[in-house]
Design an enzyme around this catalytic site. Structure first.
Site, PDB file in Angstrom:
ATOM      1  N   ARG A 164     -22.737 -61.054 -21.510  1.00 15.57           N
ATOM      2  CA  ARG A 164     -24.085 -61.806 -21.024  1.00 15.57           C
ATOM      3  C   ARG A 164     -23.328 -62.448 -19.580  1.00 15.57           C
ATOM      4  O   ARG A 164     -23.137 -63.512 -18.688  1.00 15.57           O
ATOM      5  CB  ARG A 164     -22.367 -63.750 -21.815  1.00 15.57           C
ATOM      6  CG  ARG A 164     -22.689 -63.726 -22.623  1.00 15.57           C
ATOM      7  CD  ARG A 164     -24.189 -63.382 -23.662  1.00 15.57           C
ATOM      8  NE  ARG A 164     -23.914 -64.144 -24.810  1.00 15.57           N
ATOM      9  CZ  ARG A 164     -24.766 -63.232 -26.012  1.00 15.57           C
ATOM     10  NH1 ARG A 164     -24.202 -61.926 -25.638  1.00 15.57           N
ATOM     11  NH2 ARG A 164     -24.776 -63.519 -27.000  1.00 15.57           N
ATOM     12  N   SER A 238     -24.843 -70.982 -27.477  1.00 10.41           N
ATOM     13  CA  SER A 238     -23.224 -70.565 -27.903  1.00 10.41           C
ATOM     14  C   SER A 238     -23.091 -71.377 -25.250  1.00 10.41           C
ATOM     15  O   SER A 238     -23.287 -70.733 -24.694  1.00 10.41           O
ATOM     16  CB  SER A 238     -22.879 -69.109 -27.126  1.00 10.41           C
ATOM     17  OG  SER A 238     -22.839 -68.554 -28.646  1.00 10.41           O
ATOM     18  N   GLU A 334     -20.852 -70.156 -20.913  1.00 12.99           N
ATOM     19  CA  GLU A 334     -21.706 -69.377 -21.227  1.00 12.99           C
ATOM     20  C   GLU A 334     -23.734 -70.039 -19.638  1.00 12.99           C
ATOM     21  O   GLU A 334     -23.892 -69.005 -18.668  1.00 12.99           O
ATOM     22  CB  GLU A 334     -22.857 -69.153 -22.224  1.00 12.99           C
ATOM     23  CG  GLU A 334     -22.819 -67.690 -21.761  1.00 12.99           C
ATOM     24  CD  GLU A 334     -23.524 -67.459 -23.282  1.00 12.99           C
ATOM     25  OE1 GLU A 334     -24.957 -68.189 -24.279  1.00 12.99           O
ATOM     26  OE2 GLU A 334     -22.739 -66.206 -25.035  1.00 12.99           O
TER      27      GLU A 334
HETATM   28  N1  EPU Z   1     -15.975 -68.693 -36.253  1.00 15.50           N
HETATM   29  C1  EPU Z   1     -15.016 -69.857 -36.778  1.00 15.50           C
HETATM   30  N2  EPU Z   1     -15.429 -71.097 -36.658  1.00 15.50           N
HETATM   31  C2  EPU Z   1     -16.715 -71.476 -35.708  1.00 15.50           C
HETATM   32  C3  EPU Z   1     -17.287 -71.040 -35.303  1.00 15.50           C
HETATM   33  C4  EPU Z   1     -17.205 -69.727 -35.938  1.00 15.50           C
HETATM   34  O1  EPU Z   1     -14.247 -70.088 -38.119  1.00 15.50           O
HETATM   35  O2  EPU Z   1     -16.964 -72.638 -35.826  1.00 15.50           O
HETATM   36  C5  EPU Z   1     -15.591 -67.867 -36.655  1.00 15.50           C
HETATM   37  C6  EPU Z   1     -16.780 -67.184 -37.308  1.00 15.50           C
HETATM   38  O3  EPU Z   1     -16.265 -67.662 -38.806  1.00 15.50           O
HETATM   39  C7  EPU Z   1     -16.827 -65.723 -36.757  1.00 15.50           C
HETATM   40  C8  EPU Z   1     -16.425 -66.010 -35.393  1.00 15.50           C
HETATM   41  O4  EPU Z   1     -15.625 -66.910 -35.329  1.00 15.50           O
HETATM   42  O5  EPU Z   1     -15.525 -65.337 -38.174  1.00 15.50           O
HETATM   43  C9  EPU Z   1     -17.203 -65.225 -34.774  1.00 15.50           C
HETATM   44  O6  EPU Z   1     -18.296 -66.283 -34.932  1.00 15.50           O
HETATM   45  P1  EPU Z   1     -19.757 -65.761 -34.715  1.00 15.50           P
HETATM   46  O7  EPU Z   1     -20.007 -64.793 -35.592  1.00 15.50           O
HETATM   47  O8  EPU Z   1     -20.841 -66.855 -35.175  1.00 15.50           O
HETATM   48  O9  EPU Z   1     -20.694 -65.482 -34.080  1.00 15.50           O
HETATM   49  P2  EPU Z   1     -19.754 -66.092 -32.319  1.00 15.50           P
HETATM   50  O10 EPU Z   1     -19.119 -65.238 -31.377  1.00 15.50           O
HETATM   51  O11 EPU Z   1     -19.264 -67.337 -32.609  1.00 15.50           O
HETATM   52  C10 EPU Z   1     -21.324 -64.048 -30.676  1.00 15.50           C
HETATM   53  C11 EPU Z   1     -22.517 -64.762 -29.683  1.00 15.50           C
HETATM   54  C12 EPU Z   1     -23.875 -65.318 -29.905  1.00 15.50           C
HETATM   55  C13 EPU Z   1     -24.728 -63.925 -31.219  1.00 15.50           C
HETATM   56  C14 EPU Z   1     -23.277 -63.863 -32.644  1.00 15.50           C
HETATM   57  C15 EPU Z   1     -23.848 -63.130 -33.061  1.00 15.50           C
HETATM   58  C16 EPU Z   1     -21.493 -65.484 -28.143  1.00 15.50           C
HETATM   59  C17 EPU Z   1     -20.795 -66.399 -26.523  1.00 15.50           C
HETATM   60  N3  EPU Z   1     -21.666 -65.337 -28.274  1.00 15.50           N
HETATM   61  O12 EPU Z   1     -21.058 -65.955 -31.249  1.00 15.50           O
HETATM   62  O13 EPU Z   1     -24.987 -65.725 -29.517  1.00 15.50           O
HETATM   63  O14 EPU Z   1     -26.436 -65.371 -31.926  1.00 15.50           O
HETATM   64  O15 EPU Z   1     -22.515 -63.857 -31.560  1.00 15.50           O
HETATM   65  O16 EPU Z   1     -24.270 -62.231 -32.530  1.00 15.50           O
HETATM   66  O17 EPU Z   1     -20.799 -63.965 -27.509  1.00 15.50           O
HETATM   67  C18 EPU Z   1     -25.512 -67.488 -27.975  1.00 15.50           C
HETATM   68  O18 EPU Z   1     -24.924 -66.029 -26.520  1.00 15.50           O
HETATM   69  O19 EPU Z   1     -26.167 -68.209 -27.251  1.00 15.50           O
HETATM   70  C19 EPU Z   1     -25.211 -67.050 -28.797  1.00 15.50           C
HETATM   71  C20 EPU Z   1     -25.905 -67.722 -29.607  1.00 15.50           C
END
Ligand code: EPU
Length: 338
Positions: A164, A238, A334
């Site tokens: 990012r 995010s 971000e």
């Molecule tokens: N989780 C929770 N509670 C929540 C949210 C997440 O327990 O409220 C847990 C999920 O269950 C999972 C882990 O946290 O085990 C990660 O969550 P998720 O797979 O949804 O991905 P993320 O880390 O929250 C990142 C990117 C997203 C991207 C997704 C999919 C960043 C900051 N964010 O999100 O990017 O779509 O992975 O690859 O790296 C963006 O940058 O705007 C964005 C949406």
């Protein structure tokens, strides 16, 4: 060149925050940038570059000259034995580029479907999702330097892509207008399927060899299920980056919170799921003023209707403090705060 004055930026930022630009010029070509620079008053005025407004939190009116990038165009630039190179104007919507590629039968960007914002904003924060980052498909981009007025083409090393992050958030922040992006889609196409959510889709559907269009559809479904549509609920995706910690720090946190979601990185560090930590601090669904934490994904802050930038900042700080208090980790936003 048309200079618009007193322009409301509310429809031009995806969080829907109120702010007014004193002056705004729409940039439809490199020549438009040079016209601004040659203008007797605007040439030296401080400038703010606005793409799709999906990675910016506006906390004030903008005295700067706002350059709204609207360079359009999508085309296949060239085909080689091992890749297809596509070129897109910086003002195109990112998702339109991904969907257009799929329509042309060109795979390679499908994991990045439905990411809000414009093509020009994509390299600024090296957008990424479902195991793929922009840098993995990047070939080059065209910029116009706001100081010298020169057109400059930048290649991967010069963009200094990170998680990012890129040179456009640091050394070249506010200095270069990105006008066109070129992406390299490798031939033969190979799916990127390692991500847990995609593996679940394969198990659910029994389709273990999805084509690019199927992955595109899956990513759209996954995102629609857990991320709010900015056209309906204001947000910037995010809100915080997933923090990266040393193995020692990670071990420490696991000792205290055995369930913390963490991913090993190729360089030996660990990435922690910020959404999990915010959720664990009880923030999901909470609201401060008119800004809140999305109830299906704690990493996303949303506009509950009528939010102003300062409320978003207050909410973000409160979340940072409670995550720091519990985990000793400082979350980094971000989006760019203005
Ligand atoms: N989780 C929770 N509670 C929540 C949210 C997440 O327990 O409220 C847990 C999920 O269950 C999972 C882990 O946290 O085990 C990660 O969550 P998720 O797979 O949804 O991905 P993320 O880390 O929250 C990142 C990117 C997203 C991207 C997704 C999919 C960043 C900051 N964010 O999100 O990017 O779509 O992975 O690859 O790296 C963006 O940058 O705007 C964005 C949406």
């Amino acid at each position: 060149m048309q200079i618009e004055t007193g322009v409301s930026l509310k429809p031009l930022n995806s969080f829907g925050l109120p702010a007014t630009a004193r002056q705004l010029v729409r940039i439809r070509s490199d020549a438009d940038v040079r016209q601004v620079l040659d203008h007797p008053e605007l040439g030296l005025a401080p400038k703010f570059i606005l793409g799709g407004g999906s990675n910016v939190i506006l906390t004030r009116d903008m005295p700067e000259l706002v350059l709204k990038v609207e360079v359009m165009g999508l085309r296949v630039l060239r085909q080689t034995a091992d890749a297809v190179v596509v070129e897109a104007g910086a003002g195109e919507r990112w998702h339109d580029l991904v969907a257009w590629c799929i329509q042309q039968g060109l795979g390679g960007l499908e994991n990045l479907a439905l990411i809000p914002g414009t093509v020009g904003a994509a390299p600024v924060q090296n957008i990424g999702a479902y195991g793929l980052e922009l840098k993995d498909r990047f070939e080059s981009l065209d910029t116009v330097d706001l100081v010298t007025g020169r057109a400059v083409t930048l290649f991967p090393d010069q963009c200094e892509f990170g998680y990012r992050d890129s040179v456009f958030k640091r050394g070249l922040a506010g200095r270069s207008v990105i006008t066109r992006l070129r992406l390299r889609l490798p031939k033969p196409w190979q799916p990127v399927l390692g991500y847990l959510d995609l593996e679940r889709k394969m198990a659910e559907t029994g389709n273990h060899a999805p084509d690019a269009r199927t992955i595109f559809d899956w990513v759209c479904e996954i995102r629609r299920a857990k991320l709010p549509d900015p056209a309906v609920i204001g947000n910037v995706g995010s809100f915080f980056k997933n923090p990266v910690v040393t193995p020692e720090q990670c071990r420490d946190i696991i000792a205290r919170d055995p369930h913390i979601v963490h991913y090993p990185m190729p360089d030996g560090t660990f990435k922690l799921a910020a959404g999990w930590m915010i959720d664990a601090c009880g923030w999901k669904g909470k609201t401060i003023g008119h800004a809140g934490v999305y109830d299906k994904q704690a990493l996303v802050l949303v506009n509950r209707g009528g939010a102003v930038g300062s409320e978003v900042q207050t909410l973000a700080r409160a979340i940072q403090e409670s995550v720091y208090g519990r985990f000793g980790i400082r979350l980094e936003p971000e989006p760019i705060m203005v």
